[in-house]
Design a protein around this motif. Structure first.
Motif, PDB file in Angstrom:
ATOM      1  N   ARG A 235     -47.598 -59.632-118.472  1.00 51.46           N
ATOM      2  CA  ARG A 235     -48.632 -59.269-119.442  1.00 51.46           C
ATOM      3  C   ARG A 235     -49.326 -60.508-119.983  1.00 51.46           C
ATOM      4  O   ARG A 235     -50.558 -60.562-120.080  1.00 51.46           O
ATOM      5  CB  ARG A 235     -48.016 -58.480-120.601  1.00 51.46           C
ATOM      6  CG  ARG A 235     -49.051 -58.018-121.644  1.00 51.46           C
ATOM      7  CD  ARG A 235     -48.404 -57.536-122.912  1.00 51.46           C
ATOM      8  NE  ARG A 235     -47.752 -58.611-123.641  1.00 51.46           N
ATOM      9  CZ  ARG A 235     -48.398 -59.501-124.399  1.00 51.46           C
ATOM     10  NH1 ARG A 235     -49.725 -59.454-124.513  1.00 51.46           N
ATOM     11  NH2 ARG A 235     -47.734 -60.448-125.026  1.00 51.46           N
ATOM     12  N   VAL A 236     -48.544 -61.535-120.319  1.00 49.97           N
ATOM     13  CA  VAL A 236     -49.118 -62.761-120.865  1.00 49.97           C
ATOM     14  C   VAL A 236     -49.960 -63.473-119.806  1.00 49.97           C
ATOM     15  O   VAL A 236     -51.044 -63.982-120.099  1.00 49.97           O
ATOM     16  CB  VAL A 236     -48.011 -63.681-121.424  1.00 49.97           C
ATOM     17  CG1 VAL A 236     -48.569 -65.053-121.777  1.00 49.97           C
ATOM     18  CG2 VAL A 236     -47.355 -63.029-122.641  1.00 49.97           C
ATOM     19  N   LEU A 237     -49.478 -63.491-118.556  1.00 52.13           N
ATOM     20  CA  LEU A 237     -50.265 -64.102-117.489  1.00 52.13           C
ATOM     21  C   LEU A 237     -51.638 -63.429-117.395  1.00 52.13           C
ATOM     22  O   LEU A 237     -52.661 -64.112-117.300  1.00 52.13           O
ATOM     23  CB  LEU A 237     -49.516 -64.002-116.167  1.00 52.13           C
ATOM     24  CG  LEU A 237     -50.165 -64.666-114.946  1.00 52.13           C
ATOM     25  CD1 LEU A 237     -49.095 -65.105-113.946  1.00 52.13           C
ATOM     26  CD2 LEU A 237     -51.135 -63.719-114.231  1.00 52.13           C
ATOM     27  N   GLU A 238     -51.658 -62.114-117.408  1.00 52.11           N
ATOM     28  CA  GLU A 238     -52.927 -61.389-117.316  1.00 52.11           C
ATOM     29  C   GLU A 238     -53.811 -61.650-118.527  1.00 52.11           C
ATOM     30  O   GLU A 238     -55.033 -61.769-118.410  1.00 52.11           O
ATOM     31  CB  GLU A 238     -52.653 -59.890-117.161  1.00 52.11           C
ATOM     32  CG  GLU A 238     -52.031 -59.540-115.814  1.00 52.11           C
ATOM     33  CD  GLU A 238     -51.560 -58.102-115.750  1.00 52.11           C
ATOM     34  OE1 GLU A 238     -51.760 -57.368-116.744  1.00 52.11           O
ATOM     35  OE2 GLU A 238     -50.980 -57.718-114.717  1.00 52.11           O
ATOM     36  N   GLU A 239     -53.201 -61.782-119.708  1.00 51.48           N
ATOM     37  CA  GLU A 239     -53.969 -62.080-120.907  1.00 51.48           C
ATOM     38  C   GLU A 239     -54.606 -63.472-120.821  1.00 51.48           C
ATOM     39  O   GLU A 239     -55.769 -63.660-121.173  1.00 51.48           O
ATOM     40  CB  GLU A 239     -53.062 -61.998-122.146  1.00 51.48           C
ATOM     41  CG  GLU A 239     -52.713 -60.596-122.580  1.00 51.48           C
ATOM     42  CD  GLU A 239     -53.856 -59.953-123.349  1.00 51.48           C
ATOM     43  OE1 GLU A 239     -54.055 -60.314-124.518  1.00 51.48           O
ATOM     44  OE2 GLU A 239     -54.541 -59.106-122.749  1.00 51.48           O
TER      45      GLU A 239
END
Length: 348
Positions: A235-239
């Motif tokens: 999720r953080v990577l995509e953010e």
């Protein structure tokens, strides 16, 4: 001393494997050089097609070209090492078998050596397999400092020449994972050598997904953040990559690089292209605003012990190099790392 036995000024080292007739374009670009005092060693890495025949035919027409047949290494460092051992020139210049030179390449490079340079890199054009222009190196690609050399791969081999003994003095070409040219240039820098760079686009490089540079495995990484849960890491990577944070990422990128380049410019090791007296800051601003700038390249989620890391994969060759990258990034990319931390903690 006869002309054939006299040592040439430059040895051109060209590793090749199964290039067939296409290698003739590379050979012809050397034969067309305005500077003529060279020898070219084409080191065939156990080629199994008709590459050797095409090289022999060129050598029959021009005795400055010599085929050196080698056993299969499967890595360009082996042929380049053989070429250095066979070289008779004062200067070693590299040319990969799918690249070409402009007719004045050697003349431009040798002018820099005549002015006292030890290692020289030129600007370049990158073209696809159909000959279409993909990119041209700009001023920032020609700025050099030991820290720049440490953090990223600069100067493909076909752009580089050096005084012959200097590669061996730094430990020579090494095989293994990662980009072998990045590894050697860094070790040369670690010995105290400094690059001279030239804003002359005299090298034409093949930029194609089939080239080795695109296929080289990346086994080392720079960890940006660590999580207990793989889904949270993804999720953080995509953010981090999302449009939501693009403006903030560009601003952090620009602030970090302006501060870093200002710091480097105060040291005697900082190099700008020979004869160029411009200001680096506008170049950094243009890069930070470029629509094709990839702000977070090569991000992945990988296991790290029992946890999961958002990490940036690296083309470096050794764990020691990767550790040095981690240490320097923490010092010079504080704004960018801080942004990742705020995104991960939900503070953005």
């Amino acid at each position: 001393m006869t002309a054939s036995s006299r040592a040439p000024r430059v040895t051109v080292i060209c590793p090749t494997y199964n290039r067939s007739e296409a290698i003739v374009r590379t050979l012809d670009s050397v034969r067309a050089q305005s500077f003529s005092d060279w020898e070219m060693l084409v080191v065939s890495d156990g080629s199994t097609d008709d590459t050797d025949e095409w090289v022999r035919e060129a050598a029959d027409e021009d005795p400055r070209i010599r085929l050196v047949r080698a056993g299969r290494h499967g890595h360009p460092s082996g042929p380049r090492t053989i070429g250095l051992a066979e070289a008779r020139g004062e200067i070693a210049a590299y040319l990969d078998h799918d690249d070409r030179w402009r007719p004045d390449h050697l003349a431009v490079v040798l002018d820099a050596f005549d002015k006292g340079a030890d290692v020289v890199a030129t600007a370049c054009e990158r073209r696809d397999s159909a000959g279409r222009l993909v990119s041209r190196s700009g001023i920032l690609e020609l700025c050099w400092h030991p820290q720049i050399q440490l953090l990223g791969p600069v100067f493909e081999p076909s752009r580089v020449a050096h005084r012959l003994p200097l590669a061996a003095a730094a430990g020579g070409w090494r095989t293994g994972i990662g980009l072998e040219d990045w590894d050697l240039w860094l070790r040369m820098a670690d010995t105290g050598l400094r690059f001279t760079t030239l804003d002359e686009h005299t090298a034409v490089l093949l930029d194609d997904s089939g080239t080795r540079r695109h296929r080289t495995a990346r086994r080392h990484r720079l960890t940006l953040a660590v999580f207990d849960d793989a889904r949270e890491a993804r999720r953080v990577l995509e953010e981090v990559r999302s449009e939501r944070y693009e403006a903030a990422s560009r601003e952090a990128y620009l602030r970090d690089n302006i501060a870093w380049y200002q710091q480097m410019s105060l040291t005697p090791e900082f190099v700008t292209p020979q004869g160029w007296a411009g200001d680096v800051r506008p170049e950094l601003e243009r890069l930070a605003a470029a629509p094709d700038l990839v702000l977070w390249p090569d991000l992945v989620v990988v296991p790290e012990g029992r946890r999961f890391a958002v990490a940036q994969m690296q083309w470096c060759s050794t764990p020691e190099h990767a550790a040095r990258i981690t240490e320097l990034v923490a010092e010079v990319q504080r704004e960018q790392l801080g942004l990742v931390t705020r995104i991960a903690e939900g503070r953005c």
